[in-house]
Design a protein around this motif. Structure first.
Motif, short mmCIF file in Angstrom:
data_model
loop_
_atom_site.label_atom_id
_atom_site.label_comp_id
_atom_site.label_asym_id
_atom_site.label_seq_id
_atom_site.Cartn_x
_atom_site.Cartn_y
_atom_site.Cartn_z
N SER A 49 -2.43 -3.96 -74.55
CA SER A 49 -2.66 -4.63 -75.83
C SER A 49 -4.15 -4.88 -76.04
O SER A 49 -4.79 -5.50 -75.20
N PRO A 50 -4.70 -4.41 -77.17
CA PRO A 50 -6.10 -4.70 -77.43
C PRO A 50 -6.35 -6.19 -77.70
O PRO A 50 -7.45 -6.68 -77.45
N ALA A 51 -5.35 -6.91 -78.14
CA ALA A 51 -5.50 -8.34 -78.44
C ALA A 51 -5.51 -9.21 -77.19
O ALA A 51 -6.21 -10.21 -77.13
N THR A 52 -4.71 -8.83 -76.17
CA THR A 52 -4.57 -9.68 -74.98
C THR A 52 -5.05 -9.03 -73.69
O THR A 52 -5.12 -9.71 -72.67
N SER A 53 -5.31 -7.73 -73.71
CA SER A 53 -5.66 -6.94 -72.51
C SER A 53 -4.55 -6.96 -71.47
O SER A 53 -4.79 -6.76 -70.28
N ARG A 54 -3.34 -7.19 -71.91
CA ARG A 54 -2.19 -7.20 -71.01
C ARG A 54 -1.43 -5.87 -71.12
O ARG A 54 -1.40 -5.25 -72.17
N ILE A 55 -0.77 -5.50 -70.02
CA ILE A 55 0.04 -4.28 -69.99
C ILE A 55 1.30 -4.53 -70.81
O ILE A 55 1.98 -5.55 -70.65
N ILE A 56 1.62 -3.58 -71.68
CA ILE A 56 2.81 -3.66 -72.53
C ILE A 56 3.96 -2.97 -71.80
O ILE A 56 3.85 -1.79 -71.44
N LEU A 57 5.03 -3.72 -71.55
CA LEU A 57 6.17 -3.16 -70.83
C LEU A 57 7.44 -3.28 -71.65
O LEU A 57 7.75 -4.36 -72.16
N PRO A 58 8.19 -2.19 -71.75
CA PRO A 58 9.48 -2.28 -72.42
C PRO A 58 10.52 -2.90 -71.49
O PRO A 58 10.57 -2.58 -70.30
N ILE A 59 11.32 -3.80 -72.01
CA ILE A 59 12.47 -4.35 -71.30
C ILE A 59 13.66 -3.66 -71.93
O ILE A 59 13.98 -3.87 -73.10
N GLN A 60 14.32 -2.80 -71.15
CA GLN A 60 15.31 -1.90 -71.73
C GLN A 60 16.45 -1.61 -70.77
O GLN A 60 16.32 -1.75 -69.57
N SER A 61 17.57 -1.23 -71.37
CA SER A 61 18.73 -0.74 -70.63
C SER A 61 18.95 0.70 -71.04
O SER A 61 18.42 1.16 -72.06
N PHE A 62 19.78 1.36 -70.28
CA PHE A 62 20.21 2.69 -70.67
C PHE A 62 21.73 2.70 -70.67
O PHE A 62 22.38 2.26 -69.72
N LEU A 63 22.27 3.17 -71.76
CA LEU A 63 23.71 3.30 -71.93
C LEU A 63 24.05 4.76 -71.64
O LEU A 63 23.52 5.66 -72.30
N VAL A 64 24.88 5.00 -70.64
CA VAL A 64 25.24 6.35 -70.24
C VAL A 64 26.71 6.54 -70.58
O VAL A 64 27.57 5.81 -70.10
N ARG A 65 26.97 7.53 -71.44
CA ARG A 65 28.36 7.81 -71.83
C ARG A 65 28.75 9.21 -71.38
O ARG A 65 28.12 10.19 -71.77
N THR A 66 29.77 9.24 -70.54
CA THR A 66 30.32 10.51 -70.09
C THR A 66 31.63 10.71 -70.85
O THR A 66 31.98 9.88 -71.68
N GLY A 67 32.34 11.73 -70.57
CA GLY A 67 33.64 11.91 -71.21
C GLY A 67 34.66 10.87 -70.77
O GLY A 67 35.66 10.65 -71.44
N ARG A 68 34.40 10.22 -69.64
CA ARG A 68 35.36 9.27 -69.08
C ARG A 68 34.87 7.83 -69.01
O ARG A 68 35.69 6.91 -68.97
N HIS A 69 33.57 7.61 -68.92
CA HIS A 69 33.06 6.27 -68.67
C HIS A 69 31.86 5.93 -69.56
O HIS A 69 31.10 6.80 -69.96
N THR A 70 31.72 4.63 -69.79
CA THR A 70 30.53 4.08 -70.43
C THR A 70 29.87 3.16 -69.41
O THR A 70 30.50 2.22 -68.92
N ILE A 71 28.61 3.47 -69.08
CA ILE A 71 27.91 2.79 -68.01
C ILE A 71 26.65 2.15 -68.59
O ILE A 71 25.89 2.81 -69.30
N LEU A 72 26.42 0.89 -68.28
CA LEU A 72 25.19 0.22 -68.67
C LEU A 72 24.29 0.14 -67.44
O LEU A 72 24.68 -0.42 -66.41
N VAL A 73 23.11 0.74 -67.53
CA VAL A 73 22.14 0.70 -66.43
C VAL A 73 21.13 -0.39 -66.75
O VAL A 73 20.38 -0.28 -67.72
N ASP A 74 21.16 -1.43 -65.97
CA ASP A 74 20.29 -2.61 -66.10
C ASP A 74 20.63 -3.43 -67.33
O ASP A 74 20.93 -2.89 -68.39
N GLY A 75 20.57 -4.74 -67.16
CA GLY A 75 21.00 -5.66 -68.20
C GLY A 75 19.89 -6.49 -68.83
O GLY A 75 20.16 -7.56 -69.36
N CYS A 76 18.65 -6.01 -68.78
CA CYS A 76 17.51 -6.67 -69.45
C CYS A 76 17.39 -8.15 -69.07
O CYS A 76 17.80 -8.55 -67.99
N VAL A 77 16.82 -8.96 -69.97
CA VAL A 77 16.53 -10.37 -69.69
C VAL A 77 17.71 -11.27 -70.03
O VAL A 77 18.03 -12.19 -69.30
N GLY A 78 18.35 -11.01 -71.15
CA GLY A 78 19.48 -11.84 -71.56
C GLY A 78 19.06 -13.15 -72.19
O GLY A 78 17.88 -13.39 -72.43
#
Length: 165
Positions: A49-78
């Motif tokens: 960030s040019p305003a704070t000089s801090r590293i910008i990090l995304p807090i994210q999950s990945f939703l993986v959908r197969t033909g049989r299952h829906t999987i959530l990889v990591d649950g962020c901050v909540g």
């Protein structure tokens, strides 16, 4: 929303937030201004960030959908977590994550598995939610997968955890 296909598998990024969190020297103690300066032209503004000089990090999950299952990889901050080190995460209470999950076409009760890559607060926050004044599992009927070595000393709050991955 970022969405990819890998054969018959669909992967969707669920972004909870993307904020400047810490300075480069807080994350990398050996980093100096002199070493960082030649790289600022490509790091700023997307990664630092040019305003704070801090590293910008995304807090994210990945939703993986197969033909049989829906999987959530990591649950962020909540929501409703006590996180004193990051004031903007502390007892947060918004619907961003659940809204973006719904925009991806999935409700929490449609998730078959939750996979935690590790147990940092920004990876397992939505594993629980505040119900009647106490934290309870957000997806109670779903198995929670994590690395066995990562859970030593942290198992008190987890139910139905599988360590076979």
């Amino acid at each position: 929303m970022d969405d990819w296909r890998i054969g018959d598998i669909r992967v969707t990024r669920i972004l909870e937030m993307c904020d400047p969190l810490r300075t480069p020297t807080e994350w990398f103690p050996d980093c100096t201004d002199e070493a960082l300066e030649p790289h600022l032209h490509w790091l700023t503004p997307r990664s630092i960030s040019p305003a704070t000089s801090r590293i910008i990090l995304p807090i994210q999950s990945f939703l993986v959908r197969t033909g049989r299952h829906t999987i959530l990889v990591d649950g962020c901050v909540g929501n409703d977590k006590t996180i004193a080190d990051f004031p903007h995460w502390h007892r947060r209470n918004d619907g961003t994550f659940l809204e973006r999950l719904a925009n991806a076409g999935v409700a929490p009760d449609e998730i078959d598995y939750v996979l935690c890559t590790h147990l940092h607060v920004d990876h397992c926050g939505w594993n629980t939610r505040l119900v009647d004044g106490r934290l309870d599992t957000d997806i109670p009927q779903r198995p929670l997968h994590h690395g066995a070595a990562r859970v030593r000393g942290c198992t008190g709050g987890f139910r139905r955890c599988h360590t076979d991955l």
